[in-house]
Each structure stands twice: as C-alpha cells, then as structure tokens.
Design an enzyme around this catalytic site. Structure first.
Site, PDB file in Angstrom:
ATOM      1  N   CYS A   1      23.606  62.382  -1.851  1.00 45.19           N
ATOM      2  CA  CYS A   1      24.444  61.305  -1.322  1.00 45.19           C
ATOM      3  C   CYS A   1      23.698  60.515  -0.235  1.00 45.19           C
ATOM      4  CB  CYS A   1      25.706  61.935  -0.750  1.00 45.19           C
ATOM      5  SG  CYS A   1      26.864  60.748  -0.087  1.00 45.19           S
TER       6      CYS A   1
ATOM      7  N   GLU B   1      33.115  55.469 -10.936  1.00 45.45           N
ATOM      8  CA  GLU B   1      33.935  56.679 -11.125  1.00 45.45           C
ATOM      9  C   GLU B   1      34.923  56.488 -12.272  1.00 45.45           C
ATOM     10  OE1 GLU B   1      34.792  59.505  -8.531  1.00 45.45           O
ATOM     11  OE2 GLU B   1      32.753  59.337  -7.783  1.00 45.45           O
TER      12      GLU B   1
ATOM     13  N   CYS C   1      22.855  54.153  -3.203  1.00 43.68           N
ATOM     14  CA  CYS C   1      24.092  54.901  -3.446  1.00 43.68           C
ATOM     15  C   CYS C   1      23.969  55.534  -4.827  1.00 43.68           C
ATOM     16  CB  CYS C   1      25.294  53.952  -3.408  1.00 43.68           C
ATOM     17  SG  CYS C   1      26.843  54.746  -3.882  1.00 43.68           S
TER      18      CYS C   1
ATOM     19  N   HIS D   1      26.047  56.275  -7.004  1.00 43.33           N
ATOM     20  CA  HIS D   1      26.884  55.737  -8.081  1.00 43.33           C
ATOM     21  C   HIS D   1      26.283  54.487  -8.732  1.00 43.33           C
ATOM     22  CE1 HIS D   1      29.774  58.324  -6.091  1.00 43.33           C
ATOM     23  NE2 HIS D   1      30.642  58.117  -7.060  1.00 43.33           N
TER      24      HIS D   1
ATOM     25  N   ASP E   1      26.756  65.803  -3.665  1.00 42.41           N
ATOM     26  CA  ASP E   1      27.120  64.399  -3.485  1.00 42.41           C
ATOM     27  C   ASP E   1      28.602  64.334  -3.121  1.00 42.41           C
ATOM     28  OD1 ASP E   1      26.624  61.543  -3.694  1.00 42.41           O
ATOM     29  OD2 ASP E   1      27.843  61.567  -5.500  1.00 42.41           O
ATOM     30  N   SER E   2      29.030  63.161  -2.699  1.00 42.63           N
ATOM     31  CA  SER E   2      30.444  62.975  -2.374  1.00 42.63           C
ATOM     32  C   SER E   2      31.311  62.993  -3.636  1.00 42.63           C
ATOM     33  CB  SER E   2      30.630  61.648  -1.653  1.00 42.63           C
ATOM     34  OG  SER E   2      30.141  60.602  -2.466  1.00 42.63           O
TER      35      SER E   2
HETATM   36  N1  DGL Z   1      27.652  59.035  -3.273  1.00 41.18           N
HETATM   37  C1  DGL Z   1      27.751  58.159  -2.162  1.00 41.18           C
HETATM   38  C2  DGL Z   1      26.376  57.674  -1.714  1.00 41.18           C
HETATM   39  O1  DGL Z   1      25.372  57.872  -2.355  1.00 41.18           O
HETATM   40  C3  DGL Z   1      28.614  56.975  -2.445  1.00 41.18           C
HETATM   41  C4  DGL Z   1      30.067  57.202  -2.707  1.00 41.18           C
HETATM   42  C5  DGL Z   1      30.935  57.418  -1.502  1.00 41.18           C
HETATM   43  O2  DGL Z   1      31.327  56.462  -0.818  1.00 41.18           O
HETATM   44  O3  DGL Z   1      31.238  58.565  -1.272  1.00 41.18           O
HETATM   45  O4  DGL Z   1      26.293  57.080  -0.655  1.00 41.18           O
END
Ligand code: DGL
Length: 266
Positions: free
Chosen positions: A73, A152, A184, A186, A10-11
């Site tokens: 992600c 976060e 997303c 998060h 993930d990011s």
């Molecule tokens: N983890 C990213 C997603 O699922 C969201 C967070 C980001 O902008 O990196 O799209």
C-alpha cells in the site's frame, strides 16, 4: 535458504497487482497476503489511523512467521514506514522508493507526474524521494480518489472509468510530463484507461521494481526459498471475500480463495 513465506499487505484488494509481479519475479517464494477490505480506503484517513491499522496487520503477519514484509500500500508506505520499521525487527520493504527510482531512471525531460490517494499525495513522499535523487526534476502530483472504488467495483474498462481518467489526468499531461507514477496499488487495474489518456507518457507501476528489490534483498541475506516444491500461497481479508474473488480473477493467473480474519484482534 529460508522456507518461510513473504508477507504482503494492502488496504484492500489493490495489492494483488503487487502480488502479481512477485509471482512472476519470485516464483519459488511462498506469499501470505492480507487485504484490509473491512477498513479500505486508507487514503482518506489520518496518518495516526493508517499507522494503527498497519501495525495490527504487521502483528498478524509476524504471527504467521513471515521472513520479510512488503508494504504494498502506497498510503502506508508513504506515511507509516518509519514507524513500522522502528517497531518490527524483520526486513520491511515499501513501494514508494522503488517507484521513485524507476521514475528518475525513466524521465528524459525531468517533468514527471505522480498520482495516488489524498494521504499519499499530502505526505509528499514521492517528491521527496525523487528530488533526493535528482533535485532538477519537477514533480506534479494529483490525488485520484475515485480510481479506488472504480477498481474495487471492477469498473476498469467502461465509460465511467474512461471519463474519470481523462478528468484526473489531463491537467498532468498539460504540464508536459513524460513519466507518470501509479502511486496506488489499485491504479494498475485501470491501466487501459490511463494509457489511453497518457499516450506516449511512460506509465510506471512501482510493483515490478519492488519485487526486484525484494529479490536482491533475499539474495543478499541468503533468505531465498529454493527447491522443487511449488509454494502454496495464502490470502486473508478482513471482510467481503466475494470482492476479493472478483479482483483476483482480473489480476492473478489463477483463482485463490481468501480466508476472513478479525484484524481488530491484533
Ligand atoms: N491501496 C492504497 C494505496 O496503494 C489505496 C487505496 C486506499 O485508499 O486504501 O495507497
């Protein structure tokens, strides 16, 4: 039988919400997680940069000898899946198609909402998958960028996250949707606040359907890791192991430590 681990990336730390579902649905599988905490957010970056970063992460994970990769992600899934699937030979699973399927199965009135990062919403990937299955479904999409720093920061149950959820989501509720996809990783961290605004709207986290999809893939290709030895999972981040620990406590059943990786080297 294949004892090699599954790679999940993930990011940032949001992908731990996906890991959580994998631990429940595939408890015998070993997981190697990478969170790009040095370069998060991806959602405000260009498709080219998202593809470049995710290719580096794939290089890192394949060097760890993973048998398959989950792009947790949504931003990478909706923008770079085709490039990654063409470049790497191992099975890669993304989260958008599983979330879209679940959404189509859930809606009764054919009016659904999708929330995600700016890049995910711009890609139109959720609409495309949903309307490929059922062109009669109206999809209302909304980027909710502030949810990412709130998650976060661990600000998931305070008045700031409550008012942010209300401002972002009310316009979708006003469209009379009966299902909302959390596009997303998060966003499931803010589920309490999202549920409060959504009332009777079904809130869909694609993570569970993604883990079930991986289970079918491993069964079909006979790649499952069976046996009595509990798997030892590993977690890697590109920066800020402290923040990883904080979110890990919120999402996973026990504490794990993350190791630092210089992802620019890959
Ligand atoms: N983890 C990213 C997603 O699922 C969201 C967070 C980001 O902008 O990196 O799209």
């Amino acid at each position: 039988m294949d004892k090699r681990p599954i790679g999940i990336f993930d990011s940032g730390v949001g992908g731990l919400t996906v890991v959580s579902e994998f631990l429940k649905i595939l408890p015998a599988e070993e997981i190697i997680y990478f969170g790009d905490t040095a370069r998060v957010p991806y959602g405000s970056k260009s498709k080219e940069i998202v593809t470049k970063y995710s290719t580096q992460i794939m290089n890192f994970l394949t060097e760890k000898n993973v048998k398959s990769v989950v792009i947790a992600c949504n931003t990478v899934s909706s923008n770079s899946y085709a490039e990654l699937a063409a470049k790497f030979e191992l099975p890669i699973i993304e989260v958008v198609s599983a979330g879209a399927n679940e959404c189509v199965r859930t809606t009764k009135n054919n009016r659904v909402g999708v929330i995600g990062t700016e890049r995910t919403i711009k890609s139109g990937a959720y609409e495309k998958y949903i309307n490929e299955i059922n062109p009669d479904i109206s999809v209302y999409s909304k980027a909710c960028p502030l949810f990412v720093p709130l998650a976060e920061e661990g600000w998931v149950n305070n008045s700031v996250s409550a008012i942010t959820a209300e401002i972002y989501l009310q316009e979708l509720i006003d469209k009379d949707i009966d299902a909302l996809v959390l596009g997303c990783t998060h966003y499931p961290l803010l589920l309490n606040q999202i549920n409060k605004v959504c009332g009777s709207v079904s809130v869909i986290n694609p993570a569970q359907a993604t883990a079930l999809k991986m289970k079918s893939l491993l069964d079909e290709k006979q790649l499952c890791r069976s046996g009595n030895v509990a798997p030892a999972h590993s977690f890697f981040v590109s920066d800020n192991t402290g923040k990883f620990g904080k979110i890990c406590n919120l999402v996973l059943p026990r504490k794990y430590d993350a190791k630092l990786v210089d992802i620019e080297e890959y």
